[in-house]
Design an enzyme around this catalytic site. Sequence first.
Site, PDB file in Angstrom:
ATOM      1  N   GLU A  50      52.714 -15.506 -26.992  1.00 20.29           N
ATOM      2  CA  GLU A  50      54.034 -14.902 -26.873  1.00 20.29           C
ATOM      3  C   GLU A  50      53.901 -13.382 -26.808  1.00 20.29           C
ATOM      4  O   GLU A  50      53.233 -12.775 -27.650  1.00 20.29           O
ATOM      5  CB  GLU A  50      54.911 -15.280 -28.066  1.00 20.29           C
ATOM      6  N   HIS A  71      51.554 -12.508 -29.809  1.00 20.07           N
ATOM      7  CA  HIS A  71      51.463 -13.576 -30.799  1.00 20.07           C
ATOM      8  C   HIS A  71      50.610 -14.728 -30.293  1.00 20.07           C
ATOM      9  O   HIS A  71      51.046 -15.543 -29.469  1.00 20.07           O
ATOM     10  CB  HIS A  71      52.872 -14.069 -31.154  1.00 20.07           C
ATOM     11  N   SER A 128      53.999 -13.509 -36.830  1.00 15.94           N
ATOM     12  CA  SER A 128      54.619 -14.753 -36.381  1.00 15.94           C
ATOM     13  C   SER A 128      56.117 -14.795 -36.642  1.00 15.94           C
ATOM     14  O   SER A 128      56.806 -15.681 -36.128  1.00 15.94           O
ATOM     15  CB  SER A 128      53.959 -15.946 -37.074  1.00 15.94           C
ATOM     16  N   ASN A 133      58.101 -20.344 -33.023  1.00 18.45           N
ATOM     17  CA  ASN A 133      58.290 -20.512 -34.461  1.00 18.45           C
ATOM     18  C   ASN A 133      59.756 -20.681 -34.842  1.00 18.45           C
ATOM     19  O   ASN A 133      60.056 -21.262 -35.889  1.00 18.45           O
ATOM     20  CB  ASN A 133      57.670 -19.344 -35.227  1.00 18.45           C
TER      21      ASN A 133
END
Length: 296
Positions: free
Chosen positions: A157, A145, A124, A196
């Site tokens: 992602e 991800h 992440s 993130n």
Amino acid sequence: MTFSNREFRSVAVLGMGTMGAGIVHVLAASGREVVALEADEARSRYGMDALTRFLDEGVKRGKTTPEARAQVLARVRTTTSVAALTGVDLVIEAISEDIEVKKSVLTAVAAVVDADTPICTNTSALSVTELAAALPHPQRVAGLHFFNPAPLMRTVEIIAALQSSQELIERMETFVDSLHDKVAVVVKDRPGFLINALLLPYLNDVIAEYDDELATAEDIDLALQLGLGYKTGPLAMLDMIGLDVHLRATEAAHQATGDARYAPPPLLRQMVAAGQLGTKSGNGFRNSDTITSKDS
């Protein structure tokens, strides 16, 4: 490197924690055969138990059928042997957010899978480029991800490392599109990637506001759910993600960028040190036993 025309019918998932078990669920539900690697049988059982509970809840709520549940479980095989991954079409790593541990495990896996087998990491926040540099044939390495809980969250992602081939990225887009109700977003390899990079500072700010006793955990979550239209409140989200997972992600992003927005709040460090990790430990922000650092 030119990749074979394999359709990723068999996929190895490294790690059967909360995220790994969720990814296994997504893959098996898409009709793929999954080999799940864990360090020991106890961790394998933990992952399979989590998968089974999620499926059982889906049956109870009418989201899936008993027949579909049985089919998903039948497509999953667990192992503690890296050699059992020989011949898989794709590797997805979902182990601890420790770059040296990831390098060690992925190096061992790279030695047994074919040279043109794509190797993806579900990190992440860690550098996909650095992971790729540690492996042979780095052009077949990318980030993939998923978000927690993987069976429910739609966005995936795809992170392009500096070494990732364009063919690989395109094949990963096609792969994500083949999964039920998943949408691929291709992003550069930057700390936190896209989501993130925005989410980690937001969650850190919420933790600081809770620590300042701006409102109760319940009211903070309710206000942001209703005020911003989020499905889940931020503190409940942190409990679900795991406070230790969030801590490692913020530490990695802060180390990579020096940006103070990513610096872990003191209360987060204290709660992780106390073993208050959220849902998996049975206590976290949405638990009455949690106190703020102002109380200590």
